[in-house]
Design an enzyme around this catalytic site. Structure first.
Site, PDB file in Angstrom:
ATOM      1  N   ASP A 296      -4.696   3.987  -1.768  1.00 49.09           N
ATOM      2  CA  ASP A 296      -4.854   3.323  -0.465  1.00 49.09           C
ATOM      3  C   ASP A 296      -6.292   2.923  -0.202  1.00 49.09           C
ATOM      4  O   ASP A 296      -6.565   1.954   0.501  1.00 49.09           O
ATOM      5  CB  ASP A 296      -4.314   4.213   0.660  1.00 49.09           C
ATOM      6  CG  ASP A 296      -2.804   4.131   0.668  1.00 49.09           C
ATOM      7  OD1 ASP A 296      -2.176   4.814  -0.160  1.00 49.09           O
ATOM      8  OD2 ASP A 296      -2.254   3.338   1.457  1.00 49.09           O
TER       9      ASP A 296
ATOM     10  N   ASN B 115      -4.843   8.580  -1.730  1.00 46.55           N
ATOM     11  CA  ASN B 115      -3.465   8.131  -1.944  1.00 46.55           C
ATOM     12  C   ASN B 115      -2.561   9.119  -1.215  1.00 46.55           C
ATOM     13  O   ASN B 115      -3.028  10.106  -0.614  1.00 46.55           O
ATOM     14  CB  ASN B 115      -3.145   8.060  -3.450  1.00 46.55           C
ATOM     15  CG  ASN B 115      -1.828   7.356  -3.710  1.00 46.55           C
ATOM     16  OD1 ASN B 115      -1.587   6.254  -3.212  1.00 46.55           O
ATOM     17  ND2 ASN B 115      -0.934   7.975  -4.464  1.00 46.55           N
ATOM     18  N   LYS B 116      -1.281   8.861  -1.260  1.00 43.32           N
ATOM     19  CA  LYS B 116      -0.306   9.667  -0.516  1.00 43.32           C
ATOM     20  C   LYS B 116      -0.550  11.160  -0.685  1.00 43.32           C
ATOM     21  O   LYS B 116      -0.841  11.629  -1.785  1.00 43.32           O
ATOM     22  CB  LYS B 116       1.096   9.270  -0.994  1.00 43.32           C
ATOM     23  CG  LYS B 116       2.254  10.015  -0.378  1.00 43.32           C
ATOM     24  CD  LYS B 116       2.258   9.985   1.129  1.00 43.32           C
ATOM     25  CE  LYS B 116       2.266   8.596   1.718  1.00 43.32           C
ATOM     26  NZ  LYS B 116       1.917   8.576   3.174  1.00 43.32           N
TER      27      LYS B 116
ATOM     28  N   ARG C  61      -2.814   1.530  11.038  1.00 40.97           N
ATOM     29  CA  ARG C  61      -2.924   2.551   9.988  1.00 40.97           C
ATOM     30  C   ARG C  61      -4.356   2.502   9.423  1.00 40.97           C
ATOM     31  O   ARG C  61      -4.787   1.461   8.930  1.00 40.97           O
ATOM     32  CB  ARG C  61      -1.881   2.314   8.872  1.00 40.97           C
ATOM     33  CG  ARG C  61      -0.441   2.362   9.406  1.00 40.97           C
ATOM     34  CD  ARG C  61       0.558   2.573   8.306  1.00 40.97           C
ATOM     35  NE  ARG C  61       0.485   3.900   7.735  1.00 40.97           N
ATOM     36  CZ  ARG C  61       1.063   4.234   6.575  1.00 40.97           C
ATOM     37  NH1 ARG C  61       1.711   3.328   5.874  1.00 40.97           N
ATOM     38  NH2 ARG C  61       0.977   5.474   6.126  1.00 40.97           N
TER      39      ARG C  61
ATOM     40  N   ARG D 109       5.281  -0.843   4.337  1.00 46.69           N
ATOM     41  CA  ARG D 109       4.313   0.190   3.981  1.00 46.69           C
ATOM     42  C   ARG D 109       3.831  -0.030   2.553  1.00 46.69           C
ATOM     43  O   ARG D 109       4.383  -0.851   1.833  1.00 46.69           O
ATOM     44  CB  ARG D 109       4.924   1.591   4.191  1.00 46.69           C
ATOM     45  CG  ARG D 109       6.359   1.616   3.694  1.00 46.69           C
ATOM     46  CD  ARG D 109       6.772   2.788   2.909  1.00 46.69           C
ATOM     47  NE  ARG D 109       5.894   3.167   1.859  1.00 46.69           N
ATOM     48  CZ  ARG D 109       5.914   2.650   0.631  1.00 46.69           C
ATOM     49  NH1 ARG D 109       6.767   1.694   0.301  1.00 46.69           N
ATOM     50  NH2 ARG D 109       5.085   3.071  -0.300  1.00 46.69           N
ATOM     51  N   GLY D 110       2.818   0.775   2.170  1.00 43.09           N
ATOM     52  CA  GLY D 110       2.192   0.558   0.870  1.00 43.09           C
ATOM     53  C   GLY D 110       0.971  -0.326   1.103  1.00 43.09           C
ATOM     54  O   GLY D 110       1.062  -1.333   1.825  1.00 43.09           O
ATOM     55  N   ALA D 111      -0.168   0.045   0.503  1.00 33.19           N
ATOM     56  CA  ALA D 111      -1.437  -0.594   0.871  1.00 33.19           C
ATOM     57  C   ALA D 111      -1.418  -2.128   0.801  1.00 33.19           C
ATOM     58  O   ALA D 111      -1.743  -2.799   1.794  1.00 33.19           O
ATOM     59  CB  ALA D 111      -2.561  -0.005   0.022  1.00 33.19           C
TER      60      ALA D 111
HETATM   61  O1  MRU Z   1       2.366   5.946   3.786  1.00 29.87           O
HETATM   62  P1  MRU Z   1       2.705   4.905   2.761  1.00 29.87           P
HETATM   63  O2  MRU Z   1       4.135   4.927   2.360  1.00 29.87           O
HETATM   64  O3  MRU Z   1       2.223   3.527   3.175  1.00 29.87           O
HETATM   65  O4  MRU Z   1       1.849   5.327   1.498  1.00 29.87           O
HETATM   66  C1  MRU Z   1       1.876   4.543   0.341  1.00 29.87           C
HETATM   67  C2  MRU Z   1       1.080   5.103  -0.761  1.00 29.87           C
HETATM   68  O5  MRU Z   1       0.437   6.117  -0.632  1.00 29.87           O
HETATM   69  C3  MRU Z   1       1.000   4.310  -2.017  1.00 29.87           C
HETATM   70  O6  MRU Z   1       0.834   5.166  -3.115  1.00 29.87           O
HETATM   71  C4  MRU Z   1      -0.204   3.393  -1.889  1.00 29.87           C
HETATM   72  O7  MRU Z   1      -0.118   2.538  -0.798  1.00 29.87           O
HETATM   73  C5  MRU Z   1      -0.639   2.667  -3.065  1.00 29.87           C
HETATM   74  S1  MRU Z   1       0.421   1.624  -3.940  1.00 29.87           S
HETATM   75  C6  MRU Z   1       1.033   0.449  -3.107  1.00 29.87           C
END
Ligand code: MRU
Length: 347
Positions: free
Chosen positions: A240, A250-251, A94, A51-53
């Site tokens: 994201d 973002n989250k 996603r 996970r993470g963009a």
């Molecule tokens: O749902 P996730 O855990 O993939 O969400 C991740 C985030 O929101 C991060 O802040 C985002 O991807 C940016 S930094 C890598």
């Protein structure tokens, strides 16, 4: 300068399969999965094992390489047709992180320009490796640039997880913090726990502890308290997807922190590689927001916390309007208002 303390690798290409650190098992267990089928990769992305963009983009690219290796035909047209299904499956995992779609567009283009099946398979593997290297390098550069905004003695509030786990490189927001620490600046972090899946509590605290950076875990609802008490020097978050005008997805919970930061006169920085920027979208209103299962809100790790039949909403991301953002840190420079121009200048 290289980070000394990264002893874990979230994604590794092993030639015909991918080694993934299962992020759903952290911090309790460091379990590595070996994935050889693109459908398994799609499930791993959906279930947040990776996970993470930026990391999602890299995982998607390797998923395409796996899908390509499994296609048994000598006919290039048939190979391309069958690969489209692989691309579609990975694209459906996603919707919010732009990095996934940029990576898959690059993989599709590599498939379209291949002359024969054998060489195209090799080209797809090379392209995935190059996407991986590119994301890792971009996060290192943006971390270095962003570290200039951090002074020794700063307390930094962050949301979700944006470190090596989320990026396969240095990190975005957490990369800036790690870099400042490497430079010898004394920094301390307030980490939002990040409901509902606790990426902040489980992953950010784990990464900061490994790096030897002092971290204090807070619940998301405590952010306003600490911002209003003057305990925070700046907020840094990842992204994201960033629209052409600087609005940033973002989250979930990021928008709340941004409003609280502005209200309390605390700088609010977004750190992201340019692969997160989507200039085809005029504003954040157009960013697709992932809706996840309500079960993630009504319970955690199989333990139900809400009454049976209780309805729950679960948007995974929110949009922070650009007016709340002090600066956007990219690998090609730090952008400030007017964002439309600044974004145009780094692409
Ligand atoms: O749902 P996730 O855990 O993939 O969400 C991740 C985030 O929101 C991060 O802040 C985002 O991807 C940016 S930094 C890598």
């Amino acid at each position: 300068m290289r980070l000394k303390q990264i002893s874990y690798q979230p994604i590794e290409w092993l030639g015909d399969r991918v080694r993934l650190l299962d992020q759903t098992r952290l911090p309790g267990e460091e379990v590595y999965l070996e994935i050889a089928d693109y459908r398994e990769m799609a499930v791993a992305i959906k279930e947040l094992k990776v996970r993470g963009a930026p990391a999602i983009g890299v995982a998607g690219a390797y998923g395409m390489a796996l899908g390509a290796l499994a296609i048994k035909t000598g006919t290039i047209q048939e190979f391309r047709d069958r690969l489209q299904e692989v691309s579609r499956t990975l694209r459906s995992t996603r919707p919010t992180a732009k990095n996934l779609f940029i990576a898959l567009d690059r993989m599709d283009a590599a498939a379209a320009s291949g002359k024969d099946v054998t060489r195209t398979k090799a080209a797809l593997i090379d392209e995935a490796i190059s996407i991986h290297a590119g994301e890792a390098e971009a996060t290192e550069s943006l971390s270095r640039l962003g570290a200039d905004l951090i002074e020794s003695g700063f307390t930094i509030l962050t949301h979700c997880n944006t470190g090596p786990l989320a990026t396969t490189g240095y990190g975005t927001a957490l990369g800036v913090i790690l870099y400042a620490h490497e430079q010898g600046k004394k920094v301390r972090v307030l980490a939002d726990e990040t409901r509902p899946l606790l990426q902040g509590a489980r992953l950010t605290c784990w990464e900061l502890q490994k790096a030897g950076i002092p971290v204090t875990l807070i619940t998301d609802s405590m952010a306003g308290h600490f911002l209003s008490k003057g305990s925070v020097d700046c907020v840094i978050v990842g992204a994201d997807r960033i629209a052409a005008n600087g609005d940033t997805a973002n989250k979930i919970g990021t928008y709340t922190v941004a409003v609280l930061a502005k209200e309390n006169g605390v700088p609010f920085y977004v750190a992201a590689p340019t692969t997160t920027i989507d200039v085809s979208l005029a504003s954040g209103d157009e960013i697709p927001i992932e809706e996840r299962s309500p079960d993630e809100v009504t319970g955690f790790h199989g333990v139900r916390t809400a009454p049976q039949d209780c309805q729950a909403a679960n948007p995974a991301f929110d949009v922070t309007p650009h007016t709340y953002i002090t600066a956007i840190i990219t690998e090609r420079g730090i952008i400030r208002e007017p964002y439309q121009e600044g974004i145009g200048g780094v692409l």
